[in-house]
Design an enzyme around this catalytic site. Structure first.
Site, PDB file in Angstrom:
ATOM      1  CD  GLU A 131      34.329  46.829  37.535  1.00  0.00           C
ATOM      2  OE1 GLU A 131      35.107  47.018  38.478  1.00  0.00           O
ATOM      3  OE2 GLU A 131      33.684  45.787  37.382  1.00  0.00           O
ATOM      4  NE  ARG A 154      40.518  46.974  40.875  1.00  0.00           N
ATOM      5  CZ  ARG A 154      39.874  45.841  40.924  1.00  0.00           C
ATOM      6  NH1 ARG A 154      40.495  44.752  41.291  1.00  0.00           N
ATOM      7  NH2 ARG A 154      38.602  45.779  40.604  1.00  0.00           N
ATOM      8  CG  HIS A 204      39.210  47.636  45.381  1.00  0.00           C
ATOM      9  ND1 HIS A 204      38.590  48.859  45.455  1.00  0.00           N
ATOM     10  CD2 HIS A 204      38.658  46.995  44.331  1.00  0.00           C
ATOM     11  CE1 HIS A 204      37.690  48.952  44.480  1.00  0.00           C
ATOM     12  NE2 HIS A 204      37.722  47.823  43.776  1.00  0.00           N
ATOM     13  CG  HIS A 247      40.544  43.557  45.780  1.00  0.00           C
ATOM     14  ND1 HIS A 247      39.338  43.247  46.375  1.00  0.00           N
ATOM     15  CD2 HIS A 247      40.310  43.552  44.438  1.00  0.00           C
ATOM     16  CE1 HIS A 247      38.407  43.061  45.443  1.00  0.00           C
ATOM     17  NE2 HIS A 247      38.969  43.219  44.268  1.00  0.00           N
ATOM     18  NE  ARG A 289      41.891  41.054  40.155  1.00  0.00           N
ATOM     19  CZ  ARG A 289      40.584  41.278  40.299  1.00  0.00           C
ATOM     20  NH1 ARG A 289      39.743  40.981  39.325  1.00  0.00           N
ATOM     21  NH2 ARG A 289      40.109  41.789  41.411  1.00  0.00           N
TER      22      ARG A 289
END
Ligand SMILES: Cc1cc2nc3c(=O)[nH]c(=O)nc-3n(C[C@H](O)[C@H](O)[C@H](O)COP(=O)(O)OP(=O)(O)OC[C@H]3O[C@@H](n4cnc5c(N)ncnc54)[C@H](O)[C@@H]3O)c2cc1C
Length: 492
Positions: free
Chosen positions: A111, A269, A225, A324, A359
């Site tokens: 990811e 992100r 997100h 998120h 994160r």
């Protein structure tokens, strides 16, 4: 009622804490306001759970880089060094989770901002394949009592020590005394109009801990997100889809991420989320182009979600950012200990230092598992000490019609408009004032009423104010806290 360890919340972190405490010989009460497992974010986790392979140094570096070098290196060491054992002992051996694999071994996914493939997954619906077996396993342990539809309203404290919590079930409120109390109440999605979290993510644990005097940290870092499929019934499109080659296009069909970051769609992100929001504002729409691979074969679960909502992925999946994850929370040490005696916090409601300002994908399930096990072990071994606990007043249970709903809508609007993806010092100051007044209105009712709805609204109002205040006090853009007009620090 008395118990050795009271765990509040039945996501991965609460389950891990309950398991570890039970293995230490403690009697555990697992109280959760959920009536179904899907009322926890853990159930909805898609991409999977990152795990250390033979790459502890690069895993650590990826976490630090994604966090804009603000994560605590010691906390990251705890995560990286304990990941393999936690995953093997609980997810492989105890729960027998069938992660995707082929003849060559596990099918590790990749990811955004991971330098290598290290994510264990089950299709793109990993969470339910972990949480389902976890809850079933705990239900069979004689020393664990699971109390569903049971909400913790307030901690019981005396001279800096936490002695349990007031639990509400079916309208009845009862103090539950515990040797130690573990908060595992998850995130704060209910503070924003668009969120990936289940509705009950009202920040209750954070609010309870803050009101009892526990220290919090990094509350301004709210992660959005970048790719939530927009529409009447929005759903998250996992980062793993971009990891497998999907690209983002604006309404003119142009790919814009390569101009924003060297890692393009696999940038951290916060970078991708802001770019998606800007392109949506500028051109009207952003889509995720999944044509580089066979979407339905690689992500059958997501293809099915698209199908059920009439989304034609061949035309590109329409996406927008949504709240998120909260990177900050109740400040804890490497074993989940909060700043109040006998209080522990694990999972998304806690701040371990692992995430810093942003994160890294697929590290939240892992953090909940690793810290849940460590905290559960450390929380065992204390006897409950019933103390004189004042009754919560319930003189006039009826709230004015639509009170909670109206306040909640107002709170979400303030958070969306002023404490979202991009912030300015002036907006944050304004938001803090509005939220302080809103909290005051809720507090006025809390003095005489105890309904769960009202306490959830209090959770929202306290947590929203803590986020706005932390954001207003931080003049430096970093990770998820992005000031579009940088505040210049005063010369004096
Ligand atoms: C759609 C989605 C996809 C995601 N994908 C991933 C992924 O692929 N990998 C990854 O690592 N992370 C992922 N995340 C993030 C991750 O799932 C969460 O951060 C993590 O599961 C949080 O676990 P938790 O145990 O702390 O909280 P949760 O799983 O949210 O559980 C909180 C529990 O507390 C209960 N609760 C709350 N308040 C009270 C109260 N007052 N009294 C009693 N009970 C209460 C709730 O009912 C719930 O049972 C995803 C999140 C979402 C929403």
């Amino acid at each position: 009622m008395k118990t050795d360890v009271l765990v509040v919340g039945s996501g991965i972190a609460g389950c891990a804490a309950a398991l570890a405490a039970a293995r230490e010989g403690a009697r555990v009460t697992l109280a959760t306001k959920a009536t179904e497992p899907e009322h926890a974010s853990s159930w909805w986790a898609q991409g999977g759970i990152a795990v250390t392979r033979d790459d502890p140094d690069s895993f650590k570096q990826d976490i630090l880089s994604a966090s804009d070098d603000t994560a605590d290196p010691d906390a990251v060491d705890v995560l990286v060094e304990n990941a393999r054992t936690a995953v093997e002992s609980v997810l492989f051996e105890t729960l027998d989770v069938s992660f995707d694999a082929d003849d060559a071994g596990y099918d590790y996914g990749r990811e955004a901002a991971h330098s290598t493939r290290r994510i264990l997954h089950v299709d793109a619906s990993t969470g339910r394949h972990i949480l389902g077996p976890f809850l079933s396993h705990l239900a069979e342990l004689p020393s664990v009592e699971i109390r569903q539809d049971t909400a913790a309203l307030e901690l019981i404290t005396h001279e800096g020590r936490v002695h349990g919590a007031y639990l509400e079930s079916d309208g009845e409120i009862e103090p539950t005394f515990a040797g130690s109390t573990v908060l595992a109440t998850g995130g704060v999605g209910a503070l924003y109009p668009q969120s990936t979290n289940p509705d009950g993510s009202t920040g209750d644990g954070i609010a309870m801990a803050a009101l009892a005097g526990a220290e919090l940290q990094d509350m301004e870092y709210v992660q959005f997100h970048p790719t939530v499929c927009v529409g009447e019934d929005p759903f998250l499109v996992s980062e793993a889809v971009r990891g497998d080659g999907a690209v983002l296009r604006n309404n003119d069909g142009e790919r814009f991420m390569p101009d924003c970051h060297p890692d393009a769609e696999l940038a951290p992100r916060d970078v991708v989320a802001r770019a998606v929001a800007r392109e949506r504002d500028r051109t009207g729409k952003v889509t995720l182009d999944v044509s580089p691979f066979d979407f339905a074969t690689v992500f059958p679960d997501l293809a099915q979600m698209c199908e059920s909502r009439g989304v034609d992925w061949d035309a590109g999946i329409p996406v927008a950012p949504a709240e998120h994850f909260l990177c900050g929370g109740i400040a804890v040490d490497s074993e989940g200990r909060a700043s109040l005696d006998r209080l522990f916090a694990v999972g998304e409601c806690s701040h371990t230092g692992v995430h810093g300002a942003n994160r890294l994908a697929s590290t939240s399930l892992l953090e909940g598992l690793v810290w849940g096990l460590r905290a559960g072990g450390a929380a065992a071994g204390f006897d409950p000490q019933p103390i004189e606990a004042p009754e919560l007043l319930d003189r006039d249970p009826a709230l004015p019609a639509r009170f909670a709903e109206e306040k909640s809508v107002r709170l979400r609007r303030v958070m969306d408009e002023h404490v979202g993806l991009e912030r300015t010092p002036e907006e944050l100051k304004r938001a803090t004032g509005v939220l302080r007044r809103l909290k005051g209105e809720v507090d006025a009712y809390i003095r005489t009423r105890t309904s769960r709805e009202l306490y959830e609204l209090r959770g929202q109002s306290v947590t929203a104010l803590l986020i706005a205040r932390a954001a207003a006090e931080n003049p430096t853009s970093s990770g998820c806290h992005y000031l579009s007009e940088e505040q210049t620090p005063h010369a004096d």
